[in-house]
Write an enzyme that holds these catalytic residues in place. Sequence first.
Site, PDB file in Angstrom:
ATOM      1  N   GLY A   1       8.415   4.156   1.329  1.00 40.96           N
ATOM      2  CA  GLY A   1       7.004   3.808   1.409  1.00 40.96           C
ATOM      3  C   GLY A   1       6.778   2.350   1.056  1.00 40.96           C
ATOM      4  O   GLY A   1       7.682   1.648   0.589  1.00 40.96           O
TER       5      GLY A   1
ATOM      6  N   LYS B   1      15.411  -0.809   6.016  1.00 49.31           N
ATOM      7  CA  LYS B   1      15.296  -2.264   5.886  1.00 49.31           C
ATOM      8  C   LYS B   1      14.300  -2.608   4.787  1.00 49.31           C
ATOM      9  O   LYS B   1      13.213  -2.035   4.719  1.00 49.31           O
ATOM     10  CB  LYS B   1      14.810  -2.875   7.200  1.00 49.31           C
ATOM     11  CG  LYS B   1      15.634  -2.460   8.421  1.00 49.31           C
ATOM     12  CD  LYS B   1      16.902  -3.268   8.544  1.00 49.31           C
ATOM     13  CE  LYS B   1      17.622  -2.914   9.834  1.00 49.31           C
ATOM     14  NZ  LYS B   1      18.986  -3.391   9.858  1.00 49.31           N
TER      15      LYS B   1
ATOM     16  N   ASP C   1      16.066  14.281  -0.629  1.00 47.36           N
ATOM     17  CA  ASP C   1      14.911  15.101  -0.266  1.00 47.36           C
ATOM     18  C   ASP C   1      14.353  15.725  -1.542  1.00 47.36           C
ATOM     19  O   ASP C   1      15.101  16.377  -2.290  1.00 47.36           O
ATOM     20  CB  ASP C   1      15.374  16.192   0.705  1.00 47.36           C
ATOM     21  CG  ASP C   1      14.220  17.011   1.253  1.00 47.36           C
ATOM     22  OD1 ASP C   1      13.183  17.113   0.571  1.00 47.36           O
ATOM     23  OD2 ASP C   1      14.372  17.559   2.364  1.00 47.36           O
TER      24      ASP C   1
ATOM     25  N   LYS D   1      -2.822  15.563  -5.995  1.00 48.32           N
ATOM     26  CA  LYS D   1      -2.391  14.614  -7.021  1.00 48.32           C
ATOM     27  C   LYS D   1      -2.640  15.164  -8.427  1.00 48.32           C
ATOM     28  O   LYS D   1      -1.816  14.973  -9.338  1.00 48.32           O
ATOM     29  CB  LYS D   1      -3.123  13.283  -6.842  1.00 48.32           C
ATOM     30  CG  LYS D   1      -2.764  12.536  -5.564  1.00 48.32           C
ATOM     31  CD  LYS D   1      -1.300  12.161  -5.524  1.00 48.32           C
ATOM     32  CE  LYS D   1      -0.936  11.420  -4.240  1.00 48.32           C
ATOM     33  NZ  LYS D   1       0.509  11.173  -4.139  1.00 48.32           N
TER      34      LYS D   1
ATOM     35  N   LEU E   1      -7.013   2.793  -4.725  1.00 50.78           N
ATOM     36  CA  LEU E   1      -6.622   2.712  -3.321  1.00 50.78           C
ATOM     37  C   LEU E   1      -5.786   1.448  -3.113  1.00 50.78           C
ATOM     38  O   LEU E   1      -6.265   0.341  -3.338  1.00 50.78           O
ATOM     39  CB  LEU E   1      -7.871   2.668  -2.437  1.00 50.78           C
ATOM     40  CG  LEU E   1      -7.631   2.494  -0.936  1.00 50.78           C
ATOM     41  CD1 LEU E   1      -6.916   3.708  -0.357  1.00 50.78           C
ATOM     42  CD2 LEU E   1      -8.962   2.258  -0.213  1.00 50.78           C
TER      43      LEU E   1
END
Length: 302
Positions: free
Chosen positions: A18, A46, A63, A165, A190
């Site tokens: 991410g 990358k 995983d 969450k 955010l």
Amino acid sequence: MAPASFCHEKVCVMDASGRLGSTLVERLLQSGYTVHAAVQGHGDLKFNGVASENKKLKIFHADPFDYQSIIDALKGCSGLFYAFEPPEDQPTYDEFMAEVEVRAAHNVIEACAQTETIDKVVFTSSVTTVVWRDSPQTTTSDLDERHWSDVNFCRKFKLWHALSKTLAEKAAWALAMDRGINMVSINSGLMMEPHLSITHPYLKGAAEMYECGTFVTVDLNFLVDAHICVFEDVSSYGRYLCFDHAITSHEDAIQLARLLTPSTPSPAQSYEEANIIIPQRLSNKKLNKLMVNFESERLLVD
């Protein structure tokens, strides 16, 4: 640069694919850490500005639903930076995502408990675990890391990101305390990034957060700094609300709307609307104090 005592440490970043995870990997490598970058997908990964040949970087395909793969990625590491990324076959938040995220958090914290070298876990969570409840405007004090979103309220209004969450972080805290894991959480606003869109699940209920003074954002680099700060500072504990901007004016809201939906014309605003400032109802004093002290100590070390 990291203090000398941290430069030779080995840490794991999961999920490293991410935007937050990959930036954390880059920053940690630049600071002298050895990094296990754990990713869910397959193929080459990358990192911007970081050669995959870097001898201090090792990539693992881990995983969060494969317990042994987590154990393998954590082997020899003294710390873990954990941020949940939705599986590729279920990229959006819905009513079933909470179960998925809770299971992933449980597996990761349990794996940490079984890894003798792990000293600290930095668990990435969200401000949405704090802000949702019945009639937030009636609360006299600011909301901070001591508060939790009401899961029944989240279910009722289909706030799936907040529900996932909240339940995942609560599960992580319960297991960490039971297993004696030293864990801190970063509850992020955010995260602002170039590819942010109106479909981001955090934005469900954005208008209500704005009206209640609880709509906050965070710059990616500030968020990365916060993660490294709470990991390296031995005095860090508990939860930390992490944001560096609050959307408290009509102009703030319009600027964000332009970013999220650039092709949509901006709505006209009245003089009254343009001059309304909504009181900020979230407090990040705990993190700011830690980061100020941390930077001061770094300067002394350097």
